[in-house]
Design a protein around this motif. Structure first.
Motif, short mmCIF file in Angstrom:
data_model
loop_
_atom_site.label_atom_id
_atom_site.label_comp_id
_atom_site.label_asym_id
_atom_site.label_seq_id
_atom_site.Cartn_x
_atom_site.Cartn_y
_atom_site.Cartn_z
N PHE A 79 -1.74 2.08 6.63
CA PHE A 79 -0.38 2.27 7.13
C PHE A 79 0.52 1.11 6.71
O PHE A 79 1.71 1.29 6.44
CB PHE A 79 -0.37 2.41 8.67
CG PHE A 79 -1.23 3.55 9.16
CD1 PHE A 79 -1.50 4.65 8.35
CD2 PHE A 79 -1.78 3.53 10.44
CE1 PHE A 79 -2.30 5.70 8.80
CE2 PHE A 79 -2.58 4.57 10.90
CZ PHE A 79 -2.84 5.65 10.07
N GLU A 80 -0.06 -0.08 6.63
CA GLU A 80 0.72 -1.25 6.19
C GLU A 80 1.23 -1.03 4.75
O GLU A 80 2.39 -1.25 4.44
CB GLU A 80 -0.14 -2.51 6.27
CG GLU A 80 0.61 -3.78 5.92
CD GLU A 80 -0.32 -5.00 5.83
OE1 GLU A 80 -1.49 -4.93 6.28
OE2 GLU A 80 0.13 -6.01 5.28
N ALA A 81 0.32 -0.53 3.92
CA ALA A 81 0.70 -0.29 2.52
C ALA A 81 1.79 0.78 2.43
O ALA A 81 2.75 0.65 1.67
CB ALA A 81 -0.53 0.15 1.71
N LEU A 82 1.65 1.81 3.24
CA LEU A 82 2.64 2.90 3.20
C LEU A 82 3.98 2.44 3.75
O LEU A 82 5.04 2.79 3.22
CB LEU A 82 2.12 4.12 3.98
CG LEU A 82 0.92 4.81 3.33
CD1 LEU A 82 0.31 5.85 4.28
CD2 LEU A 82 1.32 5.48 2.02
N ALA A 83 3.94 1.61 4.78
CA ALA A 83 5.19 1.10 5.36
C ALA A 83 5.92 0.24 4.33
O ALA A 83 7.12 0.39 4.11
CB ALA A 83 4.89 0.28 6.61
N ALA A 84 5.17 -0.63 3.66
CA ALA A 84 5.80 -1.52 2.67
C ALA A 84 6.40 -0.71 1.53
O ALA A 84 7.40 -1.10 0.94
CB ALA A 84 4.77 -2.51 2.14
N ARG A 92 -0.36 4.61 -5.39
CA ARG A 92 -0.48 3.31 -6.05
C ARG A 92 -0.44 2.17 -5.03
O ARG A 92 -1.17 1.19 -5.13
CB ARG A 92 0.61 3.13 -7.11
CG ARG A 92 0.27 3.89 -8.39
CD ARG A 92 1.15 3.47 -9.54
NE ARG A 92 2.47 4.10 -9.46
CZ ARG A 92 2.77 5.25 -10.06
NH1 ARG A 92 1.88 5.89 -10.78
NH2 ARG A 92 3.96 5.76 -9.94
N ALA A 93 0.41 2.32 -4.01
CA ALA A 93 0.52 1.26 -3.00
C ALA A 93 -0.78 1.12 -2.21
O ALA A 93 -1.26 0.01 -1.97
CB ALA A 93 1.68 1.57 -2.05
N VAL A 94 -1.37 2.25 -1.84
CA VAL A 94 -2.60 2.20 -1.06
C VAL A 94 -3.74 1.66 -1.93
O VAL A 94 -4.56 0.85 -1.50
CB VAL A 94 -2.94 3.58 -0.47
CG1 VAL A 94 -4.30 3.56 0.22
CG2 VAL A 94 -1.86 4.01 0.52
N PHE A 102 -7.82 -2.24 -3.35
CA PHE A 102 -8.63 -2.61 -4.52
C PHE A 102 -8.05 -3.73 -5.39
O PHE A 102 -8.72 -4.20 -6.28
CB PHE A 102 -8.88 -1.38 -5.41
CG PHE A 102 -9.67 -0.31 -4.72
CD1 PHE A 102 -11.03 -0.47 -4.50
CD2 PHE A 102 -9.06 0.84 -4.27
CE1 PHE A 102 -11.78 0.50 -3.87
CE2 PHE A 102 -9.79 1.83 -3.63
CZ PHE A 102 -11.15 1.65 -3.44
N GLU A 103 -6.79 -4.09 -5.14
CA GLU A 103 -6.21 -5.08 -6.04
C GLU A 103 -5.74 -6.34 -5.34
O GLU A 103 -5.15 -7.19 -5.96
CB GLU A 103 -5.06 -4.43 -6.84
CG GLU A 103 -5.51 -3.25 -7.69
CD GLU A 103 -4.34 -2.38 -8.14
OE1 GLU A 103 -3.40 -2.91 -8.76
OE2 GLU A 103 -4.34 -1.17 -7.85
N GLU A 104 -5.96 -6.40 -4.00
CA GLU A 104 -5.47 -7.61 -3.33
C GLU A 104 -6.61 -8.49 -2.87
O GLU A 104 -7.67 -8.01 -2.57
CB GLU A 104 -4.59 -7.22 -2.13
CG GLU A 104 -3.17 -6.94 -2.58
CD GLU A 104 -2.24 -6.50 -1.43
OE1 GLU A 104 -2.66 -6.55 -0.25
OE2 GLU A 104 -1.11 -6.10 -1.74
#
Ligand code: ASP
Ligand code: MG
Length: 402
Positions: free
Chosen positions: A359-364, A393-395, A400-402
């Motif tokens: 949800f954090e990724a989607l909010a951002a 891509r955000a999720v 996987f990329e952070e």
């Protein structure tokens, strides 16, 4: 080792590709393994055969359609046997009835019942590569049946299970199973391993690498599978019960399903029995419902929304509208401009925080969520289709990329 190798239609589409496949098989054999090979029909052969049938008859009998379709696999196994023999590798091609692969009688969607391993064992003992036609069997009457489109994966796993093979390799045109569809997320990574359950979840959401029935069968009999490319000689993705990284990696992949639609019924009475009235109609019409959301009552009314396959939208809309008075709703609102995005991972069991990260990724990314559903190994959200690329891509980046 005893290895079952399965090659899909595109991998054996023409003579050059068949030779390449024969090379892969020969290498496995020459490395000292016993090798059983299951092939699909070349390229679009099965589609072409079906089209031919329909030129003759708008509704061919299912028995004869199967009789026709099984010929495709016969062509590929016989040609591949010849290619192997040309390379000096002894090989024999066998049809479904020759290995007594018995199925239920449902033409076009037969289920495998049993398999006689004696002939295969004999041929292996004589040092031959055994090539078996995928997708086909015989029913009680001795008539040819097919297992449903894409069924060769299932043939391969059934043989691997019955022969107690050490590995069932599914060669295809992708290099394995990825953390997301690489066409949509260029940074997607190939997974070393994935569990059967994760694979089943991903497959049912459009990441269609393996025939679902083959994964179910592999899980039931504990057959390790490997998905790998016929074009690049690299290890692929292993599918098995428990994976090493399970404890560390919370999720294995992200999948999206665009083939869904949402129906909202607005202004329903807020009283017992209303949900039953709604879903009874859908059950009667044999429409599969996936996500369901019911609002809390305001005053005397509430809303219920749910998702169904896109292909059923018209049908469902009509059926519900016809029952508007009996169910009692103010209006119905439908859309197919939506998408279900899911994160899947056996490692999320008993680990809080996965949903919050998603949800954090989607909010951002400023993506609005319409519905949420969770299971032990999956979290799904319903979002607008136009936001799906960005959301995916955000999720992916978050996990996987952070
Ligand atoms: N040739 C069959 C099909 O195209 C079976 C398979 O490819 O697995 O559906
Ligand atoms: Mg095919």
């Amino acid at each position: 080792m005893l290895i079952v190798q399965k090659f899909g239609g595109s991998s054996v589409a023409d003579t050059a590709k068949l030779r390449r496949v024969a090379g892969i098989i020969a290498d496995a054999k020459n490395a000292g393994n016993d090798v059983i090979v299951v092939l699909s029909a070349q390229g679009d052969t099965t589609d072409d055969l079906i089209a031919k049938a329909h030129e003759i008859s708008p509704e061919p009998t299912r028995r004869d359609l199967d009789m026709l379709m099984v010929t495709g696999e016969q062509i590929s196994i016989s040609l591949c046997a010849m290619a192997l023999q040309e390379m000096g590798v002894p090989a024999i091609s066998l049809l479904g009835w020759q290995v007594r692969l018995r199925t239920s009688s449902d033409y076009g969607s037969a289920r495998i019942r049993s398999l006689d391993t004696e002939r295969i064992r004999q041929e292996l003992d004589q040092g031959k590569v055994v090539l078996v036609a995928g997708f086909q069997g015989v029913n009680r009457r001795g008539d040819m049946t097919t297992l449903g489109r894409g069924g060769s994966d299932t043939t391969a796993v059934a043989i691997a299970a019955k022969m107690h093979a050490d590995l069932c390799q599914i060669y295809t045109d992708v290099e394995g199973v990825y953390t997301a569809d690489p066409r949509l997320v260029p940074t997607a990574k190939k997974l070393k391993e994935i569990t059967y359950d994760e694979m089943l979840e991903l497959a049912s959401m459009g990441a269609q690498v393996l025939h679902n029935r083959s994964v179910e069968l592999a899980k039931r009999y504990g057959v390790p599978m490997e998905v790998l490319s016929s074009y690049v000689r690299k290890p692929g993705t292993i599918v098995k019960e428990v994976t090493k990284g399970m404890e560390e990696t919370k999720i294995s992949g992200i999948a999206r399903d665009d083939k869904i639609a949402r129906i909202a019924l607005v202004g329903l009475k807020d009283e017992p029995g209303i949900a039953y009235k709604v879903f009874r109609v859908l059950a009667r019409e044999k429409i599969n419902v996936d996500l369901i959301l019911q609002s809390i009552g305001r005053g005397n009314t509430k809303d219920i929304s749910f998702t169904i396959p896109k292909s059923e939208l018209e049908h469902a809309g009509k059926a519900l509208s016809a029952e508007q008075d009996a169910i009692g709703f103010e209006h119905i609102n439908v859309t197919d401009k939506i998408c279900k995005l899911s994160v899947v991972g056996a490692g999320m069991i008993n680990r809080p925080g996965v949903a919050s990260l998603m949800f954090e990724a989607l909010a951002a990314a400023q993506v609005n969520i319409h519905m949420i559903s969770t299971s032990e190994i999956k979290i799904s959200v319903l979002i607008d289709q136009e936001a799906a690329d960005v959301a995916m891509r955000a999720v992916h980046k978050k996990f996987f990329e952070e």
